[in-house]
Design a protein around this motif. Sequence first.
Motif, short mmCIF file in Angstrom:
data_model
loop_
_atom_site.label_atom_id
_atom_site.label_comp_id
_atom_site.label_asym_id
_atom_site.label_seq_id
_atom_site.Cartn_x
_atom_site.Cartn_y
_atom_site.Cartn_z
N SER A 30 36.58 21.31 20.92
CA SER A 30 36.19 21.29 19.74
C SER A 30 37.14 21.48 18.69
O SER A 30 36.82 21.73 17.59
CB SER A 30 34.80 22.43 19.80
OG SER A 30 35.31 23.79 19.85
N ASP A 31 38.30 21.46 18.98
CA ASP A 31 39.39 21.74 18.15
C ASP A 31 39.94 20.71 17.18
O ASP A 31 40.64 20.87 16.40
CB ASP A 31 40.56 22.47 18.85
CG ASP A 31 40.15 23.75 19.32
OD1 ASP A 31 39.33 24.51 18.84
OD2 ASP A 31 40.78 24.33 20.32
N TYR A 32 39.88 19.41 17.99
CA TYR A 32 40.64 18.12 17.48
C TYR A 32 39.28 17.41 16.47
O TYR A 32 38.33 17.59 16.83
CB TYR A 32 40.83 17.36 18.50
CG TYR A 32 42.00 17.80 19.34
CD1 TYR A 32 43.19 18.14 18.89
CD2 TYR A 32 41.83 17.92 20.65
CE1 TYR A 32 44.30 18.76 19.74
CE2 TYR A 32 42.85 18.19 21.61
CZ TYR A 32 44.00 18.86 20.79
OH TYR A 32 44.80 19.30 21.86
N PRO A 33 39.93 17.05 15.45
CA PRO A 33 38.84 16.04 14.77
C PRO A 33 38.45 14.82 15.49
O PRO A 33 39.27 14.22 16.09
CB PRO A 33 39.92 15.57 13.22
CG PRO A 33 41.08 15.91 13.84
CD PRO A 33 41.24 16.96 14.98
N THR A 43 27.31 5.29 9.03
CA THR A 43 26.47 4.34 9.42
C THR A 43 24.97 4.76 9.42
O THR A 43 24.32 3.81 9.27
CB THR A 43 26.95 4.04 11.12
OG1 THR A 43 28.21 3.64 11.20
CG2 THR A 43 25.87 3.10 11.59
N ASP A 44 24.83 6.02 9.55
CA ASP A 44 23.27 6.46 9.49
C ASP A 44 23.30 7.52 8.20
O ASP A 44 23.63 8.55 8.30
CB ASP A 44 23.02 7.40 10.77
CG ASP A 44 21.60 7.56 10.65
OD1 ASP A 44 20.91 7.76 9.80
OD2 ASP A 44 21.20 7.98 11.97
N MET A 45 22.59 7.12 7.18
CA MET A 45 22.42 7.55 6.00
C MET A 45 21.48 8.92 6.21
O MET A 45 21.75 9.81 5.39
CB MET A 45 21.73 6.85 5.02
CG MET A 45 22.85 5.65 4.49
SD MET A 45 24.43 5.90 4.12
CE MET A 45 24.10 6.92 2.61
N LYS A 46 20.63 8.91 7.28
CA LYS A 46 19.87 9.97 7.39
C LYS A 46 20.59 11.08 8.70
O LYS A 46 19.81 11.95 9.19
CB LYS A 46 18.56 9.65 7.98
CG LYS A 46 17.71 8.52 7.10
CD LYS A 46 16.34 8.23 7.62
CE LYS A 46 15.74 7.44 6.62
NZ LYS A 46 14.43 7.19 7.33
N ALA A 47 21.60 10.84 8.73
CA ALA A 47 22.32 11.62 10.12
C ALA A 47 22.25 12.94 9.93
O ALA A 47 21.69 13.71 10.85
CB ALA A 47 23.80 11.35 10.07
N PHE A 48 22.33 13.51 8.74
CA PHE A 48 22.39 15.20 8.55
C PHE A 48 21.04 15.61 8.59
O PHE A 48 20.96 16.77 8.75
CB PHE A 48 23.02 15.53 7.04
CG PHE A 48 24.70 15.33 7.01
CD1 PHE A 48 25.44 16.13 7.74
CD2 PHE A 48 25.13 14.54 6.42
CE1 PHE A 48 26.81 16.11 7.80
CE2 PHE A 48 26.52 14.33 6.15
CZ PHE A 48 27.40 15.18 6.97
N PHE A 56 27.77 18.46 13.94
CA PHE A 56 28.85 18.09 13.04
C PHE A 56 30.07 18.87 12.75
O PHE A 56 31.19 18.57 12.61
CB PHE A 56 28.35 17.63 11.60
CG PHE A 56 27.12 16.73 11.51
CD1 PHE A 56 27.78 15.36 11.48
CD2 PHE A 56 25.83 17.10 11.54
CE1 PHE A 56 26.43 14.44 11.25
CE2 PHE A 56 24.97 16.15 11.57
CZ PHE A 56 25.11 14.80 11.39
N ARG A 57 29.83 20.18 13.01
CA ARG A 57 30.84 21.33 12.93
C ARG A 57 31.94 21.03 14.05
O ARG A 57 33.03 21.10 14.06
CB ARG A 57 30.63 22.69 12.78
CG ARG A 57 31.56 23.64 12.56
CD ARG A 57 30.99 25.15 12.50
NE ARG A 57 30.09 25.24 13.63
CZ ARG A 57 30.85 25.83 14.62
NH1 ARG A 57 32.18 26.01 14.72
NH2 ARG A 57 30.02 26.23 15.70
N LYS A 58 31.41 21.08 15.32
CA LYS A 58 32.25 20.90 16.35
C LYS A 58 32.59 19.54 16.94
O LYS A 58 33.37 19.16 17.77
CB LYS A 58 31.30 21.61 17.73
CG LYS A 58 31.01 23.17 17.25
CD LYS A 58 30.47 23.72 18.71
CE LYS A 58 29.53 23.17 19.33
NZ LYS A 58 28.96 23.53 20.59
N THR A 59 32.07 18.36 16.46
CA THR A 59 32.19 17.01 16.82
C THR A 59 31.78 16.69 18.18
O THR A 59 32.19 15.83 18.80
CB THR A 59 33.46 16.56 16.43
OG1 THR A 59 34.34 17.23 17.45
CG2 THR A 59 33.90 17.11 14.97
N SER A 60 31.09 17.58 18.93
CA SER A 60 30.49 17.40 20.19
C SER A 60 29.59 18.64 20.45
O SER A 60 29.56 19.79 19.92
CB SER A 60 31.84 17.89 21.31
OG SER A 60 31.36 17.56 22.59
N GLY A 61 28.42 18.25 21.33
CA GLY A 61 27.45 19.21 21.60
C GLY A 61 26.15 18.68 21.39
O GLY A 61 25.60 17.40 21.48
#
Length: 310
Positions: A30-33, A43-48, A56-61
Motif C-alpha cells: 500500500s506504499d506506492y501510488p 471514469t466514474d463520477m460517483k466513485a467516492f 482510495f487511501r490504500k489504493t488496494s483493499g
Amino acid sequence: MYQLHGLCVSTSMKSLQEVICSLDSFFSYSDYPDSIIDTLVRTDMKAFLRFNEDYFRKTSGLMIQNSLHISSICCAAFPSNDLISHIEKVTNALLLVKHPMDWNEFSEGFIPISEKFLNKLKDRKISLYCAHSAHDNHLSCSPSVGLAQVFNGDILEIMSDEQDRVFGCIVEIQNPLRFEDLRLFLSQTFGLISFQEYFVHDRVHRIAVVAGGGDNPQWLNLAIGKNCDTYLTGILYFRGSQYAKENNPIFIRNLKASSLNALGISHYFSEQRGSILLANLLARVVKLPTKYLPEMGKAKLIQCNWQLHI
C-alpha cells in the motif's frame, strides 16, 4: 462442505474483517501510488460515493462491504457483467478483482462498474475487494509471471520501474521459435484468431512479457535495454482514453524504431492467468473455498475480433 454449481462452499463462514486482514497481509502493498485510482475517479463520477474511503487511501483493499461474513472467495480480472451469471449462484462471498472498473477492449477502455452489477453484488451479499498494483507486485501470482509460465521457459528477470513496481518479466525460451510459431502457440493457448502485432525478424528467444496495458514507452525502452527480441503484452495499439491518445503514439514510434517483434493478445487474456494463479493461492491463505470466474462473453468477443497489424 457441499457443491454449489461447481463451487465448493463451506458450511462454515469467516468474518469479513478476518478475511480482509488476511488478504491485506497477503498483498502487503500500500506504499506506492497507483494511477488506477486517478483513472477510476475520472471514469466514474460517483466513485467516492460507491466505494469505501479507505480503498482510495490504500489504493488496494475492500471497495464495497455487502455482508459481515464470508463463505467463499471468487477471483476475476474485471468486475464485468459477464460475471453476473456466476455470482447469481453464490451468496455471502467476496469477489476479488484486479481492476476497480470494467474494460472495453474495442473502444473507450476502462468503464464504470454497471449499476446492474453493483445491485447484483448487494442482492447476493457479495463484497468487493480490488488489488491492482498489489496483484502485479505479488510474484507468486503476478499476471506477467502467469503469462510467462505458458512458455515453460526460464524466467530470467523481473522488470520493475523506478518506484520498484513490477510491470513485467523476461522469459528465455530454450529452443528459439520462429515468429509464426509463436503466433500459432499463442493462438492455440488463448483461442485467438489474430493479434495486434509488429513483425521485424523471425527469431524469438528472449521475450519481455508485460501483461495488461503494456503500451508504455518507458517499459518498452527498458525491454530494449535488456536485449529482448520480442515484446509480448496485452495492448500495442489503443487510443480510447486521453492517456492513450497522448502516450500510445510515442510507444508505437519507439516500437517501430526498435528491433523488437511485438504481439498484443488483449488486456483480458494477458492478465487472465494471474487471476487463476491468485484463486489457487488464496484457498491456502484464507482457508476458504476459492474459484476463478472467467468472463466468457468478453473472451469470445476478443477471440473473434482482436486484430491489428501495425
